[in-house]
Design an enzyme around this catalytic site. Structure first.
Site, PDB file in Angstrom:
ATOM      1  N   ASP A 202       9.309   2.627   0.075  1.00 33.31           N
ATOM      2  CA  ASP A 202       8.331   3.391   0.765  1.00 33.31           C
ATOM      3  C   ASP A 202       8.411   2.952   2.300  1.00 33.31           C
ATOM      4  O   ASP A 202       7.922   1.890   2.727  1.00 33.31           O
ATOM      5  CB  ASP A 202       6.725   2.936   0.441  1.00 33.31           C
ATOM      6  CG  ASP A 202       5.803   3.662   1.186  1.00 33.31           C
ATOM      7  OD1 ASP A 202       6.028   4.302   2.199  1.00 33.31           O
ATOM      8  OD2 ASP A 202       4.405   3.532   0.531  1.00 33.31           O
TER       9      ASP A 202
ATOM     10  N   TYR B 174       0.745  -1.043   0.066  1.00 31.29           N
ATOM     11  CA  TYR B 174      -0.013   0.038  -0.014  1.00 31.29           C
ATOM     12  C   TYR B 174       1.145   1.305   0.077  1.00 31.29           C
ATOM     13  O   TYR B 174       1.797   1.444   0.815  1.00 31.29           O
ATOM     14  CB  TYR B 174      -0.991  -0.036   1.091  1.00 31.29           C
ATOM     15  CG  TYR B 174      -1.775   1.347   1.315  1.00 31.29           C
ATOM     16  CD1 TYR B 174      -2.871   1.352   0.442  1.00 31.29           C
ATOM     17  CD2 TYR B 174      -1.471   2.471   2.272  1.00 31.29           C
ATOM     18  CE1 TYR B 174      -3.659   2.595   0.581  1.00 31.29           C
ATOM     19  CE2 TYR B 174      -2.460   3.097   2.337  1.00 31.29           C
ATOM     20  CZ  TYR B 174      -3.612   3.474   1.454  1.00 31.29           C
ATOM     21  OH  TYR B 174      -4.264   4.468   1.528  1.00 31.29           O
TER      22      TYR B 174
ATOM     23  N   LYS C  10       4.013   8.523   9.156  1.00 33.69           N
ATOM     24  CA  LYS C  10       3.762   8.101  10.531  1.00 33.69           C
ATOM     25  C   LYS C  10       4.827   8.526  11.648  1.00 33.69           C
ATOM     26  O   LYS C  10       4.637   9.677  12.226  1.00 33.69           O
ATOM     27  CB  LYS C  10       3.783   6.610  10.497  1.00 33.69           C
ATOM     28  CG  LYS C  10       2.478   6.265   9.484  1.00 33.69           C
ATOM     29  CD  LYS C  10       2.213   4.781   9.315  1.00 33.69           C
ATOM     30  CE  LYS C  10       0.881   4.680   8.335  1.00 33.69           C
ATOM     31  NZ  LYS C  10       0.881   3.808   7.223  1.00 33.69           N
TER      32      LYS C  10
HETATM   33  C1  LIG Z   1       0.336   4.392   5.844  1.00 30.62           C
HETATM   34  C2  LIG Z   1       1.212   4.411   4.732  1.00 30.62           C
HETATM   35  C3  LIG Z   1       0.953   4.824   3.520  1.00 30.62           C
HETATM   36  C4  LIG Z   1       0.257   6.194   3.366  1.00 30.62           C
HETATM   37  O1  LIG Z   1       0.399   7.183   4.095  1.00 30.62           O
HETATM   38  P1  LIG Z   1      -1.164   8.161   4.803  1.00 30.62           P
HETATM   39  O2  LIG Z   1      -0.416   9.032   5.487  1.00 30.62           O
HETATM   40  O3  LIG Z   1      -2.253   7.380   5.150  1.00 30.62           O
HETATM   41  O4  LIG Z   1      -1.463   8.940   3.357  1.00 30.62           O
HETATM   42  C5  LIG Z   1       1.875   5.048   2.322  1.00 30.62           C
HETATM   43  N1  LIG Z   1       2.632   3.903   2.488  1.00 30.62           N
HETATM   44  C6  LIG Z   1       2.872   2.943   3.310  1.00 30.62           C
HETATM   45  C7  LIG Z   1       3.788   1.829   3.316  1.00 30.62           C
HETATM   46  C8  LIG Z   1       1.811   2.968   4.753  1.00 30.62           C
HETATM   47  O5  LIG Z   1       2.008   2.339   5.456  1.00 30.62           O
END
Ligand SMILES: *Cc1c(COP(=O)(O)O)cnc(C)c1O
Length: 427
Positions: free
Chosen positions: A237, A143, A265
C-alpha cells in the site's frame, strides 16, 4: 485569534457530524479547535482568522509541490474548460498510466479510482480473485482506508482473527482479515501456519499511519517468502509513500518488490485519485478483460488526471528533488531532536524521502503497540497546540507522518526549530 474558526466549527457541527468530513480533522487527539482554512500559499496555509501556518500536513501527503503550484493550477484550469467528466476514455488516463508504468519494473498496467480506500479495496478483490482464496493478512497500525474488511482490531482471545474496529462492520466481514503485529516475523509465520486460505498480505512497507515506522528488511523479506511459498500475493500500500519516499516510492528504496501496488495522494496532486497496479498477468483478470469486477463513474476523471500528470512529470524531470526534500526533512528532525534533548525531552526521529516522523519517547517504537504503550501523547498534544499558535501546522496526531514540500525553505525550518525550542522549555 481563532474567533472565526471557533464560530465556523460550531456552525459546521450543526450540519456535519463532528463538523468534519474525515474524523482526524476534528483535532480530537490534541484538543482545541481546528483552524478552518481559507487558502494555501506555497508552503503556507491561511485560516479564516488570517493566521498563517507553515504546512507540514499538505492535505495529508498529496501536495509535494506545496499549495497553488502554477503548473498544476494551469493544467487543472485548462482541463476544466474542456468539461469536467465524460465517463468515457480520455488521453490523459493513458498518459498518467504510462508515467507510472514507466517508473516501476514490476508494473505493466494501472487502473484509476477516486481514493486510496477504493484502490486498496479493489486490489484486495483482485488478489482474492486471482488466487481463489479468501483470507487477507493485515498488520496492526497500518491504515488502508475505511472499507469494511480493513476496519479491524485485535480481537480478545484468538490472536489473529480481526474483530471489527467500528460499529456497523459485521464480524462476518472481518473474519477473513488476519491481524498480525508489524515487524514481528514469528507472529506472521504463525499466521500462515494457522490458515491455508491466505490470498494476500497487505502492508505499508514504510508505515506512515502509526507515526513513521519503517518495516525491517528481514520482515519484508519474510512477507515476500511466505507469499511465494503459499501462493499468496504481496500488496504494497503505497498510497502515502508512492512518489513520496522516493521517485519510485517505498518500492524504490527496498529490496523486496510487491505483486500489486496501490497509489493515491501524490498521484492526484490534491485531486481525488487512487490507483492500483500490477503485472499484465494479474491485471488481465480484471474486467472487462477478465472476470473480476471493478468500476467507477468518475474513475480516471480528466481534471484529476491532468493534475497528477503534471505533478509526476515535474518529479520525474528532477529526481534530485528527493535528495533535497530529504535533506530538509533531516534538518528539521535533527533540529527538533537537538532542542528536545537540550530541554531534557526524549524525542525519537526518522525520515524516508520527503516523509518525517517524531515520537515523544525514549526509544524508537517498531510497532503499533509500542507507539501506544510508551509514546507520550499528552506532551505531543501540548507541543502541537503551542506550535499551531506560533504558526506551524503539524499533523494533529502522533499517529501521523509529516511531509516536506519543495517550497519549504531552510529558513522556514530554522524558524520552526526555534519555535520548538521555546515551547519545549515549558513542556
Ligand atoms: C491515506 C491512505 C489510505 C486511504 O486513502 P483515502 O484517499 O483517504 O481513501 C490508504 N492507505 C494508506 C497507506 C494511506 O496513507
Amino acid at each position: 485569534m481563532f474567533e472565526n474558526s471557533v464560530k465556523a466549527y460550531e456552525e459546521a457541527k450543526e450540519v456535519i457530524p463532528g463538523g468534519v468530513d474525515s474524523p482526524v480533522r476534528a483535532f480530537k487527539s490534541v484538543g482545541g479547535t481546528p483552524p478552518f482554512i481559507d487558502r494555501g500559499e506555497g508552503a503556507y496555509i491561511v485560516d479564516i482568522d488570517g493566521n498563517k501556518y507553515l504546512d507540514f500536513v499538505q492535505s495529508w501527503g498529496p501536495l509535494i509541490f506545496g499549495h497553488c503550484d502554477s503548473d498544476i493550477e494551469e493544467a487543472v484550469i485548462n482541463t476544466c474548460k474542456k468539461g469536467l467528466s465524460f465517463g468515457a476514455p480520455t488521453l490523459l488516463e493513458t498518459q498518467l498510466a504510462e508515467e507510472i508504468v514507466d517508473m516501476y519494473d514490476n508494473i505493466d498496467k494501472v487502473r484509476f479510482v477516486s481514493s486510496g480506500t477504493e484502490a486498496v479495496m479493489s486490489a484486495i478483490r483482485l488478489a482474492r480473485g486471482v488466487t481463489g482464496k479468501n483470507d487477507i493478512v493485515k498488520f496492526e497500525g497500518c491504515y488502508h482506508g475505511h472499507s469494511d474488511s480493513l476496519l479491524v482490531q485485535a480481537g480478545s482471545g484468538m490472536a489473529t482473527f480481526g474483530a471489527p474496529s467500528s460499529p456497523g462492520v459485521p464480524a462476518d466481514l472481518t473474519k477473513h482479515t488476519l491481524l498480525c503485529e508489524y515487524n514481528n516475523i514469528e507472529n506472521l509465520k504463525k499466521c500462515f501456519e494457522d490458515s491455508n486460505d491466505i490470498s494476500c498480505i497487505i502492508i505499508e512497507p514504510i508505515a506512515g499511519n502509526m507515526g513513521l515506522v519503517p518495516a525491517s528488511p528481514e520482515f519484508l523479506k519474510t512477507c515476500r517468502e511466505l507469499c511465494d511459498a503459499n501462493n499468496a500475493l504481496l500488496i504494497f500500500d503505497e498510497v502515502m509513500t508512492g512518489f513520496r519516499a522516493s521517485l519510485k516510492g517505498a518500492s524504490g528504496i527496498l529490496d523486496v518488490q510487491a505483486d500489486i501496488i496501490t497509489f493515491g495522494k501524490v498521484i492526484g496532486a490534491g485531486m481525488p485519485v487512487g490507483a492500483f497496479a500490477s503485472s499484465q498477468k494479474i491485471m488481465g483478470e480484471l474486467s472487462p478483460d477478465g472476470a473480476i469486477y471493478q468500476a467507477g463513474t468518475l474513475s480516471g476523471n480528466p481534471v484529476a488526471m491532468a493534475a497528477g500528470l503534471v505533478s509526476l512529470k515535474k518529479l520525474k524531470a528532477n529526481p534530485a528533488m528527493y535528495e533535497e526534500l530529504n535533506k530538509k526533512a533531516v534538518k528539521l528532525i535533527n533540529g527538533l531532536k537537538e532542542v528536545a534533548s537540550k530541554n531534557n525531552i526524549g524525542l525519537q526521529v526518522d525520515t524516508r524521502g520527503s516523509m518525517f516522523g517524531f515520537f515523544f519517547a525514549d526509544k524508537m517504537p517498531k510497532n503499533f503497540a509500542e507507539v501506544t504503550d510508551f509514546c507520550d501523547f499528552e506532551k505531543f498534544g501540548k507541543f502541537h497546540h503551542e506550535m499551531i499558535k506560533k504558526g506551524f501546522y503539524f499533523a494533529c496526531s502522533q499517529y501521523e507522518a509529516g511531509f516536506i514540500s519543495t517550497v519549504i525553505t531552510d529558513e522556514d525550518i530554522d524558524a520552526c526549530i526555534n519555535a520548538a525550542d521555546e515551547i519545549m522549555k515549558n513542556l
